[in-house]
Design a protein around this motif. Structure first.
Motif, mmCIF file in Angstrom:
data_model
loop_
_atom_site.group_PDB
_atom_site.id
_atom_site.type_symbol
_atom_site.label_atom_id
_atom_site.label_comp_id
_atom_site.label_asym_id
_atom_site.label_seq_id
_atom_site.Cartn_x
_atom_site.Cartn_y
_atom_site.Cartn_z
ATOM 1 N N GLY A 157 0.804 -1.585 -0.151
ATOM 2 C CA GLY A 157 -0.005 0.214 -0.346
ATOM 3 C C GLY A 157 0.675 1.357 0.294
ATOM 4 N N THR A 158 2.380 1.289 -0.235
ATOM 5 C CA THR A 158 2.575 2.809 -0.278
ATOM 6 C C THR A 158 3.040 3.248 -1.788
ATOM 7 O OG1 THR A 158 4.298 1.285 0.974
ATOM 8 C CG2 THR A 158 5.541 3.680 0.015
ATOM 9 N N MET A 159 2.569 4.048 -1.569
ATOM 10 C CA MET A 159 3.053 5.197 -3.120
ATOM 11 C C MET A 159 4.618 5.234 -3.587
ATOM 12 S SD MET A 159 1.078 7.361 -5.393
ATOM 13 C CE MET A 159 0.228 7.634 -3.913
ATOM 14 N N THR A 160 4.127 4.700 -4.831
ATOM 15 C CA THR A 160 5.447 4.874 -5.660
ATOM 16 C C THR A 160 6.212 5.796 -7.041
ATOM 17 O OG1 THR A 160 4.519 2.594 -7.430
ATOM 18 C CG2 THR A 160 5.479 1.426 -5.743
ATOM 19 N N MET A 161 7.336 6.036 -6.150
ATOM 20 C CA MET A 161 7.458 6.652 -7.098
ATOM 21 C C MET A 161 9.407 6.950 -7.890
ATOM 22 S SD MET A 161 8.493 10.565 -6.028
ATOM 23 C CE MET A 161 9.772 11.784 -7.105
ATOM 24 N N LEU A 162 8.582 6.625 -9.260
ATOM 25 C CA LEU A 162 10.287 6.136 -9.979
ATOM 26 C C LEU A 162 10.883 7.780 -10.777
ATOM 27 C CD1 LEU A 162 12.148 4.302 -11.003
ATOM 28 C CD2 LEU A 162 10.293 3.401 -12.833
ATOM 29 N N ASN A 163 11.833 7.478 -10.566
ATOM 30 C CA ASN A 163 12.925 8.542 -11.325
ATOM 31 C C ASN A 163 13.845 8.037 -12.819
ATOM 32 O OD1 ASN A 163 15.870 10.625 -11.199
ATOM 33 N ND2 ASN A 163 14.572 11.229 -12.049
ATOM 34 N N PRO A 164 13.392 7.960 -13.390
ATOM 35 C CA PRO A 164 14.295 6.559 -14.270
ATOM 36 C C PRO A 164 15.083 7.456 -14.926
ATOM 37 C CG PRO A 164 12.575 8.550 -15.343
ATOM 38 C CD PRO A 164 11.834 8.889 -14.219
ATOM 39 N N ALA A 165 16.052 7.888 -14.424
ATOM 40 C CA ALA A 165 17.650 7.971 -14.280
ATOM 41 C C ALA A 165 18.383 7.548 -14.230
ATOM 42 C CB ALA A 165 17.280 10.411 -14.002
ATOM 43 N N ALA A 177 4.576 0.162 -15.302
ATOM 44 C CA ALA A 177 3.276 -0.132 -15.178
ATOM 45 C C ALA A 177 3.567 -0.109 -12.921
ATOM 46 C CB ALA A 177 3.033 -1.669 -15.381
ATOM 47 N N ALA A 178 4.433 -0.539 -12.130
ATOM 48 C CA ALA A 178 4.900 -0.211 -11.080
ATOM 49 C C ALA A 178 4.957 1.114 -10.671
ATOM 50 C CB ALA A 178 5.720 -1.237 -10.796
ATOM 51 N N ALA A 179 4.756 2.279 -11.275
ATOM 52 C CA ALA A 179 4.881 3.491 -10.935
ATOM 53 C C ALA A 179 3.089 4.296 -10.985
ATOM 54 C CB ALA A 179 5.989 3.765 -11.692
ATOM 55 N N ASP A 180 3.729 5.250 -9.351
ATOM 56 C CA ASP A 180 2.287 5.542 -9.582
ATOM 57 C C ASP A 180 3.307 7.030 -10.407
ATOM 58 O OD1 ASP A 180 0.724 3.620 -8.263
ATOM 59 O OD2 ASP A 180 1.585 3.645 -6.178
ATOM 60 N N ILE A 181 3.929 7.831 -9.590
ATOM 61 C CA ILE A 181 4.372 8.575 -10.484
ATOM 62 C C ILE A 181 5.757 8.410 -10.702
ATOM 63 C CG2 ILE A 181 4.876 11.379 -9.461
ATOM 64 C CD1 ILE A 181 3.635 10.610 -6.659
ATOM 65 N N LEU A 182 5.659 8.816 -12.613
ATOM 66 C CA LEU A 182 6.933 8.888 -13.053
ATOM 67 C C LEU A 182 7.505 10.735 -13.116
ATOM 68 C CD1 LEU A 182 8.767 7.137 -14.907
ATOM 69 C CD2 LEU A 182 7.656 7.659 -17.102
ATOM 70 N N THR A 183 8.807 10.986 -12.862
ATOM 71 C CA THR A 183 9.399 11.859 -12.993
ATOM 72 C C THR A 183 11.358 11.787 -13.417
ATOM 73 O OG1 THR A 183 10.721 11.317 -11.178
ATOM 74 C CG2 THR A 183 8.238 12.897 -10.263
ATOM 75 N N PRO A 184 10.701 12.143 -14.883
ATOM 76 C CA PRO A 184 12.115 12.028 -16.259
ATOM 77 C C PRO A 184 12.700 13.138 -16.223
ATOM 78 C CG PRO A 184 9.565 11.459 -17.396
ATOM 79 C CD PRO A 184 9.221 11.595 -15.702
ATOM 80 N N GLY A 225 -0.410 6.284 -14.080
ATOM 81 C CA GLY A 225 0.143 7.030 -13.042
ATOM 82 C C GLY A 225 0.322 8.245 -13.134
ATOM 83 N N SER A 226 0.915 9.682 -12.468
ATOM 84 C CA SER A 226 0.845 11.151 -12.953
ATOM 85 C C SER A 226 2.282 10.526 -13.324
ATOM 86 C CB SER A 226 1.053 11.010 -11.506
ATOM 87 O OG SER A 226 -0.544 11.361 -11.477
ATOM 88 N N VAL A 227 3.105 11.677 -14.486
ATOM 89 C CA VAL A 227 3.943 12.061 -15.307
ATOM 90 C C VAL A 227 3.806 13.203 -14.944
ATOM 91 C CG1 VAL A 227 5.610 11.845 -16.955
ATOM 92 C CG2 VAL A 227 3.595 10.792 -16.867
ATOM 93 N N VAL A 228 5.698 13.783 -14.027
ATOM 94 C CA VAL A 228 6.193 14.969 -14.146
ATOM 95 C C VAL A 228 7.765 15.105 -15.164
ATOM 96 C CG1 VAL A 228 7.166 16.834 -12.714
ATOM 97 C CG2 VAL A 228 5.449 15.382 -11.680
ATOM 98 N N VAL A 229 7.361 16.367 -15.582
ATOM 99 C CA VAL A 229 8.532 15.320 -16.579
ATOM 100 C C VAL A 229 9.055 17.289 -16.383
ATOM 101 C CG1 VAL A 229 8.974 15.779 -19.621
ATOM 102 C CG2 VAL A 229 7.360 14.778 -18.662
ATOM 103 N N THR A 230 10.549 17.463 -15.796
ATOM 104 C CA THR A 230 11.544 18.671 -15.294
ATOM 105 C C THR A 230 12.137 18.809 -16.355
ATOM 106 O OG1 THR A 230 13.371 16.908 -14.845
ATOM 107 C CG2 THR A 230 11.425 17.704 -12.644
#
Length: 320
Positions: A157-165, A177-184, A225-230
């Protein structure tokens, strides 16, 4: 029983060897520069950022039995970070970094002990992962270990955040698919698009792409999921699933960057991710845009200091 941590980071620790030069060296060129060394690694940078932003933080990593490993333990203790360490027979990871007068950098990494972070060892950390509010991971560690961490966190039940870097064209579809939030960032986003969709986009043109088109690309890459593109000096672009906007009034929008004159941009992306994790874990009920604004401010302030982990500012999340 130890209280659960708000943020758990799984990732790498490196000893950074940094040269400040007039310009970045070109092929065959020898430059004079100023040298310093300090702690780094994307995982450790993000863990320090989360801790200094006020989150109770645990860090899962692999270290060697050497000065670098001892440095990691000492520094984690000084920032109140709970370490969970796989002891490796290899040397602690290293990175060679060049920084020019404008604060731009190039980096070469020697994985060392980081390559020994295995899925089986991560599996034994399930209670820590499942007890957190948010798991933050990157791609400087073996992908099977990162995937195992994200699966266990999700199961608990933990939120997952993946920074694909750093950018990795072989990033597993299962990881996304396992990421709730993706931050590339721009480069990572376009690499993922090319690998996992039919879209080919120039990363340099991403800032000028319309919001509606960027949103469509984000939904293609991560439908659930949600995507945050920096976007560096252009700030960040946020894209949510239409029926899961995390407290935001809009499914997609841009958040401008804070304007600063950077001294050293090394670790700025890690500062953003650690601060976003800390802010979201502190108050997940708040509008997501507020967390992104805090992360932007934190990342901007990190560029005013030299160093990666050591340059993370003490700027705690304010919850009203």
């Amino acid at each position: 029983m130890t209280a659960p941590h708000h943020v758990v980071v799984v990732g790498s620790f490196n000893v950074d060897h940094v040269w400040n030069c007039r310009s970045l060296p070109r092929r065959g060129e020898t430059l004079a520069g100023r040298y310093h060394t300090g702690p780094g690694g994307k995982g450790f940078n993000q863990a320090v950022a989360a801790a200094r932003a006020g989150a109770s933080t645990a860090f899962l990593c692999a270290l060697g039995n050497d000065d670098g490993g001892r440095q990691a333990r000492t520094l984690a203790e000084s920032d109140g970070i709970a370490l969970r360490v796989h002891d490796s027979a290899h040397a602690t990871g290293t990175a060679g970094i060049y920084v020019d007068e404008a604060g731009n950098n190039t980096i070469v990494i020697g994985a060392g002990a980081n390559a020994d972070l295995g899925a089986a060892w991560v599996g034994r950390q399930a209670p820590v992962l499942a007890g957190a509010r948010l798991l933050l991971a990157q791609l400087e560690s073996p992908l099977d270990a990162v995937l195992e961490a994200m699966r266990l966190a999700r199961a608990g039940g933990t939120m997952t955040m993946l920074n694909p870097a750093p950018a990795n064209a072989e990033c597993l579809r299962e990881l996304l698919a396992a990421a709730d939030i993706l931050t590339p960032n721009e480069t990572e986003f376009t690499a993922l698009l090319e690998c996992h969709t039919s879209h080919r986009v120039d990363s340099d043109a991403l800032v000028a792409t319309s919001d509606a088109q960027l949103h469509r690309l984000c939904r293609t890459l991560l439908p659930r999921g949600s995507v945050v593109v920096t976007l560096g000096a252009a700030g960040a672009f946020v894209s949510h699933r239409e029926d899961l906007t995390r407290g935001d009034a809009e499914a997609f929008y841009r958040v401008p960057a804070d304007r600063v004159e950077p001294v050293d941009t090394t670790g700025a992306g890690d500062a953003f991710n650690g601060a976003l994790a800390a802010s979201y874990a502190a108050a997940p009920e708040r509008a997501f845009a507020l967390h992104v604004r805090f992360a932007n401010r934190y990342a901007a302030q990190s560029t005013q200091h030299v160093g990666a982990a050591s340059g993370m500012p003490h700027l705690a999340v304010e919850i009203s």
